[in-house]
Design a protein around this motif. Structure first.
Motif, PDB file in Angstrom:
ATOM      1  N   GLU A  83      80.174 -11.971  43.190  1.00  0.00           N
ATOM      2  CA  GLU A  83      81.451 -12.636  43.454  1.00  0.00           C
ATOM      3  C   GLU A  83      82.662 -11.724  43.316  1.00  0.00           C
ATOM      4  O   GLU A  83      83.721 -12.027  43.847  1.00  0.00           O
ATOM      5  CB  GLU A  83      81.591 -13.869  42.541  1.00  0.00           C
ATOM      6  CG  GLU A  83      80.651 -14.978  42.971  1.00  0.00           C
ATOM      7  CD  GLU A  83      80.597 -16.134  41.990  1.00  0.00           C
ATOM      8  OE1 GLU A  83      81.459 -16.203  41.094  1.00  0.00           O
ATOM      9  OE2 GLU A  83      79.688 -16.980  42.120  1.00  0.00           O
ATOM     10  N   HIS A  84      82.518 -10.629  42.585  1.00  0.00           N
ATOM     11  CA  HIS A  84      83.678  -9.735  42.495  1.00  0.00           C
ATOM     12  C   HIS A  84      83.563  -8.552  43.457  1.00  0.00           C
ATOM     13  O   HIS A  84      84.315  -7.602  43.360  1.00  0.00           O
ATOM     14  CB  HIS A  84      83.889  -9.263  41.052  1.00  0.00           C
ATOM     15  CG  HIS A  84      82.738  -8.483  40.494  1.00  0.00           C
ATOM     16  ND1 HIS A  84      81.583  -9.089  40.040  1.00  0.00           N
ATOM     17  CD2 HIS A  84      82.562  -7.160  40.300  1.00  0.00           C
ATOM     18  CE1 HIS A  84      80.758  -8.154  39.599  1.00  0.00           C
ATOM     19  NE2 HIS A  84      81.314  -6.984  39.739  1.00  0.00           N
ATOM     20  N   HIS A  85      82.604  -8.643  44.365  1.00  0.00           N
ATOM     21  CA  HIS A  85      82.503  -7.597  45.384  1.00  0.00           C
ATOM     22  C   HIS A  85      83.005  -8.129  46.718  1.00  0.00           C
ATOM     23  O   HIS A  85      82.891  -9.315  46.996  1.00  0.00           O
ATOM     24  CB  HIS A  85      81.043  -7.142  45.529  1.00  0.00           C
ATOM     25  CG  HIS A  85      80.528  -6.405  44.332  1.00  0.00           C
ATOM     26  ND1 HIS A  85      80.882  -5.118  44.040  1.00  0.00           N
ATOM     27  CD2 HIS A  85      79.705  -6.801  43.326  1.00  0.00           C
ATOM     28  CE1 HIS A  85      80.287  -4.740  42.916  1.00  0.00           C
ATOM     29  NE2 HIS A  85      79.580  -5.740  42.452  1.00  0.00           N
ATOM     30  N   ARG A  86      83.553  -7.239  47.503  1.00  0.00           N
ATOM     31  CA  ARG A  86      84.032  -7.647  48.824  1.00  0.00           C
ATOM     32  C   ARG A  86      82.856  -7.761  49.767  1.00  0.00           C
ATOM     33  O   ARG A  86      82.425  -6.781  50.362  1.00  0.00           O
ATOM     34  CB  ARG A  86      85.018  -6.611  49.380  1.00  0.00           C
ATOM     35  CG  ARG A  86      86.370  -6.627  48.728  1.00  0.00           C
ATOM     36  CD  ARG A  86      87.240  -5.517  49.303  1.00  0.00           C
ATOM     37  NE  ARG A  86      88.483  -5.425  48.554  1.00  0.00           N
ATOM     38  CZ  ARG A  86      89.522  -6.229  48.753  1.00  0.00           C
ATOM     39  NH1 ARG A  86      89.484  -7.156  49.691  1.00  0.00           N
ATOM     40  NH2 ARG A  86      90.611  -6.100  48.012  1.00  0.00           N
TER      41      ARG A  86
ATOM     42  N   ARG B 249      76.788 -12.562  51.427  1.00  0.00           N
ATOM     43  CA  ARG B 249      76.543 -13.054  50.068  1.00  0.00           C
ATOM     44  C   ARG B 249      75.376 -14.042  50.080  1.00  0.00           C
ATOM     45  O   ARG B 249      74.438 -13.934  49.311  1.00  0.00           O
ATOM     46  CB  ARG B 249      77.824 -13.720  49.567  1.00  0.00           C
ATOM     47  CG  ARG B 249      77.931 -13.795  48.085  1.00  0.00           C
ATOM     48  CD  ARG B 249      79.324 -14.210  47.668  1.00  0.00           C
ATOM     49  NE  ARG B 249      80.311 -13.149  47.883  1.00  0.00           N
ATOM     50  CZ  ARG B 249      81.608 -13.292  47.679  1.00  0.00           C
ATOM     51  NH1 ARG B 249      82.086 -14.462  47.288  1.00  0.00           N
ATOM     52  NH2 ARG B 249      82.430 -12.291  47.866  1.00  0.00           N
TER      53      ARG B 249
END
Lengths: 270, 259
Positions: free
Chosen positions: B99-102, B108
């Motif tokens: 969730e904190h990756h682009r 996802r």
């Protein structure tokens, strides 16, 4: 010892049963029966003249008073005034409590300042500060709302930082091991983990708020349930007095029921 | 092309206590190293140092060479107590580290679905952790590690919270996953059988402060360890390692008793 006859020979059980008890359960019909009997006995004691109607009005007279007050619109006025105060005071106190409790739970500086501050301020009966707030803020709604907010603030702040402290360390380590940024760990791991403790504090805070609401209204208000109770007492209108108490109790029960619903929906994962 | 994980002269002390002293070992890509030793020998500390959760007092950990290009978190833990968020579903837990990756929503979802499929959890995507058995929970932990495509798995006694049967099943799962894709990892355990079954090499740590006592290669390839022909060699290794561990553990116990 239990004796058993099997096939003509007498045998004794090796051990007698000792596994019972220590598992109390609530049996609904007994609870209901208790209240029915209690109120029935109360009504009977009044009807038979065992107690004076002035000192303790009968349940039926209390219902009458409730009906009269409801129809005249007087009850609505007082209840609305009270609910507005407790709603505003509770909301302000709860928001500040969660924010400061969260800061204390997460940051050393806030903890160093906040914990001793709360330890010093929490035991002060907040109603004792009302005259001071009236002096500062005038005799409007503000001092009452501030008193309620202050009473709510401390238990919620304590419940919040205790909840943050209780979040399993391994969950935070897990977040860190995936290199989650601080705010993700704070909002996705710490905050939901602290929620049960926060909600427990919310429950405590609502009964504190109710007490402070009535007390504050007894000191300086012309509308509100506290003011109504005080007037009824001064005028020896014990039926009105008891009706007011019933309404306060009903408000408490409603809030508690509401909280149970909130807990059930927010903590269903437990 | 490949990489190497180099642990060089790592020492670590907590306040007064020396936990690790001068530990050095190099792992090649695709290798599983088991770390075993008496309790309190710094096994978990070593893992914490490698995973960046503990800053070592001295020494260094480095990846040399080329890591897989699509890895989002090179060193990824599998925890003893699973460390699942109880308020999130299986899919929610597995998706958390993304969730904190682009990443696009599509990617996802695809990554989560893929990790769930590889651990046999697809049909439990919406279940809450409380609805799962211990073994299933650890499979969620494995899926959550797979989802970031790590270069190195850091397994901190991943099976010790489970009962014996579940442990067997999960060892099979690990083996399956490792057979399908080249996995590099450090496997901390206090169970010698587990170490010998799962690892390519076994590192025995001395009692506190943890130092390398020996590093031994398991003489049989992982896929062939169940075969009757392999049993003799494995038993001999077991005996040898156990003799060393027993000695360390006894000394450690005495030192604990002396305080």
């Amino acid at each position: 010892m239990v004796d058993m006859s099997v096939g003509g020979t007498r045998r004794r059980a090796l051990v007698s049963f000792r596994g019972g008890g220590f598992a109390p359960v609530s049996i609904t019909w007994i609870s209901v029966l208790f209240f029915v009997l209690l109120i029935g006995f109360w009504q009977m004691a009044s009807s038979l003249g065992w107690v004076s109607g002035l000192f303790l009005p009968s349940p039926l007279r209390i219902v009458d008073a409730l009906q009269r007050l409801a129809l005249s619109g007087e009850l609505t006025q007082h209840v609305t005034a009270s609910l507005a105060r407790i709603g505003a005071g509770w909301a302000v106190g709860a928001v500040l409590g969660v924010v400061f409790g969260g800061l204390i739970g997460l940051f050393s500086i806030w903890r160093s300042v906040g914990v001793p501050f709360i330890a010093a301020m929490f035991p002060i009966p907040k109603i004792a500060l009302l005259p001071l707030f009236i002096l500062w803020l005038g005799i409007g709604e503000a001092p009452k709302i501030v008193t309620i907010a202050l009473g709510v603030f401390y238990p919620i702040a304590i419940g919040t930082y205790a909840g943050v402290d209780n979040v399993a360390r391994t969950l935070i380590r897990m977040g860190q091991s995936f290199n989650m940024p601080f705010h993700h760990i704070a909002f996705k791991i710490v905050a939901p983990g602290a929620l049960p403790s926060v909600l427990a504090a919310v429950r405590i805070s609502t009964s504190i708020a109710l007490i402070l609401m009535v007390s504050a209204e007894m000191i300086g208000a012309d509308k509100g349930l506290g003011a109504f109770l005080l007037t009824a007492g001064n005028l020896m209108q014990t039926d009105n007095l008891m009706a007011g108490i019933v309404v306060v109790a009903a408000i408490g029960l409603c809030i508690s029921g509401l909280l149970t619903l909130v807990e059930r929906s927010m903590l269903s994962w437990r | 092309m490949g990489f190497e994980l180099a642990i060089a002269n790592v020492s670590h002390s907590y306040a007064k206590m020396r936990a690790l002293e001068d530990v050095s070992v190099t792992l090649n890509e695709g290798e599983i190293l088991a770390v075993i030793g008496p309790s309190g020998c710094g096994k978990s500390t070593l893992l914490g140092v490698v995973g960046g959760l503990i800053a070592p007092s001295s020494g260094s950990v480095s990846l040399l060479g080329e890591t897989p290009p699509d890895t989002l978190n090179p060193y990824t833990f599998i925890f003893q107590d699973f460390a699942l968020l109880p308020w999130r579903s299986v899919a929610g837990n597995v998706g958390l580290p993304l969730e904190h990756h682009r990443l696009g929503v599509g990617e996802r979802k695809a990554r989560v679905a893929d990790a769930l499929a590889r651990t046999g959890l697809s049909e439990f995507a919406d279940a809450l952790p409380k609805q799962l058995s211990g073994g299933m929970r650890q499979r969620v932990g494995i899926a959550r590690a797979l989802v970031v495509k790590p270069a190195v798995f850091l397994m901190d006694e991943p099976l010790s919270a489970l009962d014996a049967q579940t442990r067997e099943l999960l060892m099979d799962d690990f083996e399956d996953i490792w057979r399908r894709e080249k996995t590099t990892g450090i496997y901390v355990t206090h169970n010698l059988d587990e170490a010998i079954r799962m690892a390519d090499r076994v590192m025995v740590l001395r009692r506190r402060p943890g130092r390398v006592r020996e590093i031994v290669a398991v003489p049989v390839p992982r896929g062939e360890r169940r075969k009757p022909a392999a049993q003799g060699a494995l038993r001999a290794l077991h005996e040898e390692l156990w003799a060393n561990i027993r000695e360390e553990a006894k000394l450690a116990d005495r030192e604990v008793a002396r305080g």
